[in-house]
Enzyme design. Structure first.
Site, PDB file in Angstrom:
ATOM      1  CG  HIS A 115      -0.209   0.139   2.529  1.00  0.00           C
ATOM      2  ND1 HIS A 115       0.533  -0.895   3.069  1.00  0.00           N
ATOM      3  CD2 HIS A 115      -0.092   1.179   3.402  1.00  0.00           C
ATOM      4  CE1 HIS A 115       1.050  -0.504   4.220  1.00  0.00           C
ATOM      5  NE2 HIS A 115       0.707   0.758   4.448  1.00  0.00           N
ATOM      6  CG  ASP A 117       1.534   5.501   4.506  1.00  0.00           C
ATOM      7  OD1 ASP A 117       1.169   4.341   4.757  1.00  0.00           O
ATOM      8  OD2 ASP A 117       2.660   5.931   4.814  1.00  0.00           O
ATOM      9  NE  ARG A 280       2.703   6.841   8.740  1.00  0.00           N
ATOM     10  CZ  ARG A 280       1.702   6.116   8.276  1.00  0.00           C
ATOM     11  NH1 ARG A 280       1.884   4.823   8.030  1.00  0.00           N
ATOM     12  NH2 ARG A 280       0.510   6.639   8.072  1.00  0.00           N
TER      13      ARG A 280
END
Length: 295
Positions: A115, A117, A280
């Site tokens: 994926h 984000d 993150r």
């Protein structure tokens, strides 16, 4: 100031004491000699240009407070708040905390699917900075693939077929298991309705053509039959899995990965036993644009 070499988005400058070591032929570089917490403007410029060239860059032995982590991310743009973020002091921080190993018949939660984000948003993430706090003794690596190389490797007939197509992206595809009631699902869709993005995206800084569908969030190609949509997505998703387009990163405490979400996809490998804790911050992106200028 000298230069390392040419790249699609400009040049990677040379700075005394700073090293940029390519780690795979098509993607990834490790940068040494920079203290992220105290990076100067010239070092930030080098990191940005290396990011455009290598798609993902890695740093070792970094010691950052969360405030410094957020501040570093902000040097590359406005930071977003993830739909699943729950950090009380730093809402821009997404905490990725999981226990590996079989639990209740399945692996612990991990982003073990390819994926990019937040492509379910109208302005998907531009780039992400992930810092490791606790790592299992074995496993728990992350892989990235070069979406420009994936596109370039397609045959001309397939490139022509997907050039003007758009696809639907929805967060329910990956996050649905977190939304265990109809009310939660409806609230999520109200905040984050499905979006249509070009199957082929033009990178806003380098001008590269990028494959912009991913198995985490893309569910349907528009203006083709359901059968053709399924066949095209299966074929494109399989191309992302080719190891020649990928780099695999072995985490250590204090390691940082900084990647361009526009030109990469990534996969968190759920093969570990024990605790894994990473955090993150993510830079807000823009509306994806295709080769014909459509969004």
């Amino acid at each position: 100031m000298g230069v390392d070499h040419m790249l699609d988005g400009g040049i990677v400058p040379k700075i005394p004491g700073v090293t940029v070591r390519q780690v795979q032929p098509l993607i990834g570089a490790e940068i040494g000699g920079i203290d992220i917490a105290d990076a100067g403007d010239a070092e930030i410029d080098l990191i940005h240009k290396a990011l455009l060239r290598y798609k993902v860059v890695f740093f070792r032995n970094q010691s950052l407070t969360r405030t410094q982590h957020v501040a570093f991310g902000r040097r590359f743009g406005e930071l977003e708040v993830h739909p699943l973020s729950a950090h009380a002091d730093h809402p821009e921080m997404l905490v990725l905390d999981s226990i590996g190993g079989l639990k209740e018949g399945r692996h612990a939660p991990a982003a073990d699917f390819w994926h990019s984000d937040t492509t379910f948003r109208d302005t998907p993430s531009a780039s992400s900075v992930l810092l490791a706090y606790k790592i299992p003794p074995l496993g728990g690596d992350t892989l990235w693939c070069n979406a420009a190389a994936v596109y370039a490797g397609l045959d001309d007939e397939l490139k022509a077929r997907i050039e003007t197509l758009n696809a639907v992206h929805t967060g329910l595809a990956a996050f649905g298991h977190h939304l265990d009631t109809e009310e939660k699902r409806a609230a999520f869709l109200e905040r984050h309705p499905p979006q249509s993005h070009p199957v082929v995206r033009i990178h806003p800084e380098t001008g590269e053509r990028l494959l912009y569908v991913n198995s985490g969030f893309t569910t349907r190609i528009l203006d083709v039959s359901e059968e053709e949509s399924d066949a095209l997505l299966t074929r494109l998703f399989d191309e992302v899995k080719r190891p020649e387009y990928q780099v695999r990163f072995r985490w250590e405490v204090g390691s940082i990965a900084f990647w361009d979400n526009r030109s990469t996809q990534h996969y968190g490998v759920a093969d570990y036993v024990g605790s894994r804790h990473l955090e993150r911050v993510t830079v807000v992106g823009d509306c994806p644009v295709g080769p014909t200028g459509g969004m």
